[in-house]
Design a protein around this motif. Structure first.
Motif, mmCIF file in Angstrom:
data_model
loop_
_atom_site.group_PDB
_atom_site.id
_atom_site.type_symbol
_atom_site.label_atom_id
_atom_site.label_comp_id
_atom_site.label_asym_id
_atom_site.label_seq_id
_atom_site.Cartn_x
_atom_site.Cartn_y
_atom_site.Cartn_z
ATOM 1 N N ASN A 36 2.981 32.544 -13.836
ATOM 2 C CA ASN A 36 2.530 30.981 -14.241
ATOM 3 C C ASN A 36 3.008 31.266 -15.500
ATOM 4 O OD1 ASN A 36 2.212 27.911 -15.298
ATOM 5 N ND2 ASN A 36 1.283 27.403 -14.212
ATOM 6 N N ASP A 38 4.464 28.995 -17.683
ATOM 7 C CA ASP A 38 3.994 27.352 -19.107
ATOM 8 C C ASP A 38 2.645 27.972 -19.461
ATOM 9 O OD1 ASP A 38 6.071 25.605 -18.765
ATOM 10 O OD2 ASP A 38 4.825 24.602 -17.111
ATOM 11 N N GLU A 76 -2.086 19.224 -22.472
ATOM 12 C CA GLU A 76 -1.768 18.965 -21.156
ATOM 13 C C GLU A 76 -0.936 20.162 -20.173
ATOM 14 O OE1 GLU A 76 -0.568 15.968 -19.158
ATOM 15 O OE2 GLU A 76 -2.535 15.160 -20.768
ATOM 16 N N ILE A 77 -0.221 21.160 -20.806
ATOM 17 C CA ILE A 77 0.271 23.042 -20.697
ATOM 18 C C ILE A 77 -1.170 23.213 -19.526
ATOM 19 C CG2 ILE A 77 0.952 24.910 -21.309
ATOM 20 C CD1 ILE A 77 2.563 23.538 -22.911
ATOM 21 N N GLU A 78 -1.949 23.286 -20.542
ATOM 22 C CA GLU A 78 -3.469 23.716 -19.398
ATOM 23 C C GLU A 78 -4.108 22.750 -18.589
ATOM 24 O OE1 GLU A 78 -7.913 24.402 -20.778
ATOM 25 O OE2 GLU A 78 -6.997 25.923 -21.456
ATOM 26 N N LYS A 79 -3.666 21.194 -18.662
ATOM 27 C CA LYS A 79 -3.836 20.928 -17.300
ATOM 28 C C LYS A 79 -3.441 20.852 -16.158
ATOM 29 C CE LYS A 79 -4.814 15.997 -16.772
ATOM 30 N NZ LYS A 79 -4.537 14.111 -16.938
ATOM 31 N N ASN A 80 -2.134 21.194 -16.796
ATOM 32 C CA ASN A 80 -0.824 21.469 -15.315
ATOM 33 C C ASN A 80 -1.109 22.391 -15.099
ATOM 34 O OD1 ASN A 80 -0.039 18.186 -15.710
ATOM 35 N ND2 ASN A 80 2.032 19.218 -17.025
ATOM 36 N N LYS A 83 -3.911 22.742 -12.792
ATOM 37 C CA LYS A 83 -3.353 21.816 -11.584
ATOM 38 C C LYS A 83 -2.728 22.684 -10.487
ATOM 39 C CE LYS A 83 -1.037 17.257 -9.796
ATOM 40 N NZ LYS A 83 -0.362 16.796 -10.445
ATOM 41 N N THR A 84 -2.416 23.206 -10.575
ATOM 42 C CA THR A 84 -0.833 24.535 -9.857
ATOM 43 C C THR A 84 -1.661 25.436 -9.503
ATOM 44 O OG1 THR A 84 0.718 24.129 -11.570
ATOM 45 C CG2 THR A 84 1.001 25.839 -10.515
ATOM 46 N N GLU A 87 -3.845 23.318 -6.538
ATOM 47 C CA GLU A 87 -3.316 22.935 -5.007
ATOM 48 C C GLU A 87 -3.111 24.468 -4.623
ATOM 49 O OE1 GLU A 87 0.358 21.230 -7.160
ATOM 50 O OE2 GLU A 87 -0.987 19.233 -7.503
#
Length: 146
Positions: A36, A38, A76-80, A83-84, A87
């Motif tokens: 990842n 990010d 926000e980056i950690e949340k995304n 989430k990735t 999923e």
């Protein structure tokens, strides 16, 4: 498919199928892996300027430097990232339908990953290790779960 092992931290994800054949030791076969970007990029590389860099002269030699609005970009980056990961786990488990699956996720993100999994996916989780095992070899990984 009988069993799957998933190891992850915020920046790296690996999913393996456990292959068990008669008269052989169990072995791991890669299903999916990704890095990842990010999560692996430094925060300072994501923003273009530093807080207070651009000041305004108020006259008399006083310079006012603004720190801008407080943004929660790191959260926000950690949340995304989480989430990735969630999923991807849901897709793999729903696609392969293993009898059991195992998770090893970095302690700081483990709970949030498990909480966000689909109910049926969370229900088939046989063992959850709160540790970053992404740098362990395949044989060593098996020792944590077998």
């Amino acid at each position: 498919m009988s069993e799957i092992i998933i190891v992850t931290d915020a920046g790296y994800f690996e999913a393996y199928e456990v292959i068990e054949e008669i008269m052989e030791s169990p072995r791991l076969e890669m299903i999916k892996k990704f890095a990842n970007v990010d999560a692996r990029t430094k925060f300072s590389e994501k923003v273009s300027d530093q807080a207070g860099r651009f000041g305004r002269d108020q006259g008399g030699g006083n310079v006012v430097k603004s720190y801008g609005e407080p943004h929660n970009l790191e959260q926000e980056i950690e949340k995304n990232v989480i989430k990735t990961i969630v999923e991807e786990i849901n897709k793999i488990i729903n696609k392969h339908k293993p009898k059991k699956w195992y998770l090893a996720a970095e302690k700081t993100i483990n709970k949030r990953i498990v909480e966000q999994l689909d109910d049926n996916v969370r229900g088939s989780l046989a063992k959850n290790v709160k540790a970053d095992l992404t740098k362990k070899g395949k044989k060593e990984l098996l020792s944590y779960f077998k």
